[in-house]
Scaffold this active site. Structure first.
Site, PDB file in Angstrom:
ATOM      1  N   ARG A  54       0.843  -1.202   0.000  1.00 39.21           N
ATOM      2  CA  ARG A  54       0.000   0.000   0.000  1.00 39.21           C
ATOM      3  C   ARG A  54       0.875   1.248   0.000  1.00 39.21           C
ATOM      4  O   ARG A  54       2.036   1.213   0.388  1.00 39.21           O
ATOM      5  CB  ARG A  54      -0.908   0.008   1.240  1.00 39.21           C
ATOM      6  N   LYS A  91       3.356  -7.233  12.433  1.00 36.15           N
ATOM      7  CA  LYS A  91       2.592  -7.466  11.203  1.00 36.15           C
ATOM      8  C   LYS A  91       2.872  -8.854  10.625  1.00 36.15           C
ATOM      9  O   LYS A  91       4.023  -9.265  10.509  1.00 36.15           O
ATOM     10  CB  LYS A  91       2.956  -6.393  10.172  1.00 36.15           C
ATOM     11  N   ARG A 147       0.366   4.753  20.271  1.00 44.43           N
ATOM     12  CA  ARG A 147       1.308   5.426  21.148  1.00 44.43           C
ATOM     13  C   ARG A 147       2.590   4.594  21.261  1.00 44.43           C
ATOM     14  O   ARG A 147       2.528   3.383  21.460  1.00 44.43           O
ATOM     15  CB  ARG A 147       0.672   5.590  22.530  1.00 44.43           C
TER      16      ARG A 147
HETATM   17  C1  BTN Z   1       0.816  -3.830   2.389  1.00 46.95           C
HETATM   18  O1  BTN Z   1       0.866  -4.299   3.517  1.00 46.95           O
HETATM   19  O2  BTN Z   1       1.284  -2.712   2.135  1.00 46.95           O
HETATM   20  C2  BTN Z   1       0.167  -4.630   1.288  1.00 46.95           C
HETATM   21  C3  BTN Z   1       1.050  -5.747   0.831  1.00 46.95           C
HETATM   22  C4  BTN Z   1       0.400  -6.604  -0.242  1.00 46.95           C
HETATM   23  C5  BTN Z   1       1.340  -7.637  -0.784  1.00 46.95           C
HETATM   24  C6  BTN Z   1       0.662  -8.581  -1.738  1.00 46.95           C
HETATM   25  S1  BTN Z   1       1.683  -9.946  -2.176  1.00 46.95           S
HETATM   26  C7  BTN Z   1       0.568 -10.393  -3.435  1.00 46.95           C
HETATM   27  C8  BTN Z   1       0.099  -9.121  -4.095  1.00 46.95           C
HETATM   28  N1  BTN Z   1       1.035  -8.700  -5.110  1.00 46.95           N
HETATM   29  C9  BTN Z   1       1.642  -7.558  -4.807  1.00 46.95           C
HETATM   30  O3  BTN Z   1       2.496  -6.992  -5.509  1.00 46.95           O
HETATM   31  N2  BTN Z   1       1.208  -7.099  -3.635  1.00 46.95           N
HETATM   32  C10 BTN Z   1       0.204  -7.988  -3.054  1.00 46.95           C
END
Ligand code: BTN
Length: 267
Positions: free
Chosen positions: A64, A126, A254
């Site tokens: 993202r 995460k 925080r």
């Molecule tokens: C995030 O946490 O920022 C989102 C990550 C999403 C990763 C997945 S892996 C499969 C699909 N292909 C990509 O290039 N991205 C998503």
């Protein structure tokens, strides 16, 4: 690691999904730049088919907000990367990413939580990330739902905290098993979202909400106590000035409350 050495449950997934999604196919690639990029390319080239695309290695995985999503040397084993592409026409798109995140945590393990809007966390680190993109194909929309899940522990070099891995709570799991657990319920969730929106799963989201009751700081400057989400998936923050709705900012908790790791396996 190549496709002939990993036994992907393509047929079992196809059998479970095709009644909900006529024309659905499953494809596994040993390597691609990004499963999201590939399905967006295909849709824009006139192939807006319902498909699950799994990659054993991504050379240019995306996260993202324009971030990278890096695969490691044992991609396909250590990290599960796939995208679900399908025509999708909900009356309201708000909350889709939250519904997708909810489906992932519900499918994998009771200990998993969601950090708004849709990061999957385990024990305050995460574990998985979700990238949803859409494009127009004629008068219809096509959605690509990309998911990356850390299956095995990684050293987390270059990260403030190492990412979590599913093997911490499911020591016997592997990428094929996780894929089979996640995809059929995900298709069901997305079809339900298309018909009914986010509101019916809002209470379930609250049950997995990592931020609820915690002090949060948003990148738009809002600070306060997180109070869940509204029926459209906006984050509710109780501030000194009253309840604020946050739709697009990034949120952090925080310092000290949660070990921050904003990008999981991403760099
Ligand atoms: C995030 O946490 O920022 C989102 C990550 C999403 C990763 C997945 S892996 C499969 C699909 N292909 C990509 O290039 N991205 C998503």
């Amino acid at each position: 690691m190549h496709s002939e050495s990993i036994r992907w449950p393509a047929e079992a997934i196809w059998e479970a999904v095709v009644p909900q999604l006529p024309g659905f196919t499953v494809e596994v690639l040993p390597e691609v730049d990004s499963t999201n990029t590939e399905l967006m390319r295909r849709a824009r080239a006139g192939q807006p088919e319902p498909i699950l695309l799994v990659a054993e290695r991504q050379t240019a995985g995306r996260g993202r907000l324009g971030r990278d999503w890096q695969s490691d040397t044992e991609a396909g084993i250590a990290t599960l990367t796939f995208s679900l592409g399908l025509p999708l026409n909900p009356a309201d798109w708000s909350g889709l990413s939250l519904a997708v995140g909810l489906s992932v945590v519900q499918s994998l393990h009771p200990a998993l939580q969601l950090k708004w809007p849709n990061d999957v966390w385990l024990h305050d680190r995460k574990l998985a990330g979700i990238l949803i993109e859409t494009t127009s194909v004629g008068k219809r929309r096509y959605a690509v739902i990309g998911i990356g899940i850390n299956i095995l522990a990684r050293d987390g070099e270059g990260m403030r905290t190492p990412p979590a891995a599913l093997s911490e709570v499911l020591p016997k799991t592997d990428a094929p098993a996780a894929l089979l657990a996640v995809v059929p319920p995900l298709v069901h969730m997305v079809r339900r979202f298309e018909a009914q929106g986010f509101a019916p799963v809002r209470a379930a989201f609250h049950g997995r909400d990592l931020l609820y009751g915690r002090e949060v700081t948003c990148t738009d400057g809002t600070t306060g106590i997180a109070r869940g989400v509204d029926a459209g998936g906006a984050l509710l923050v109780h501030t000194a000035g009253g309840l604020q709705k946050i739709s697009s900012a990034e949120v952090s908790v925080r310092p000290g409350a949660i070990a921050e790791n904003s990008s999981g396996t991403a760099g």
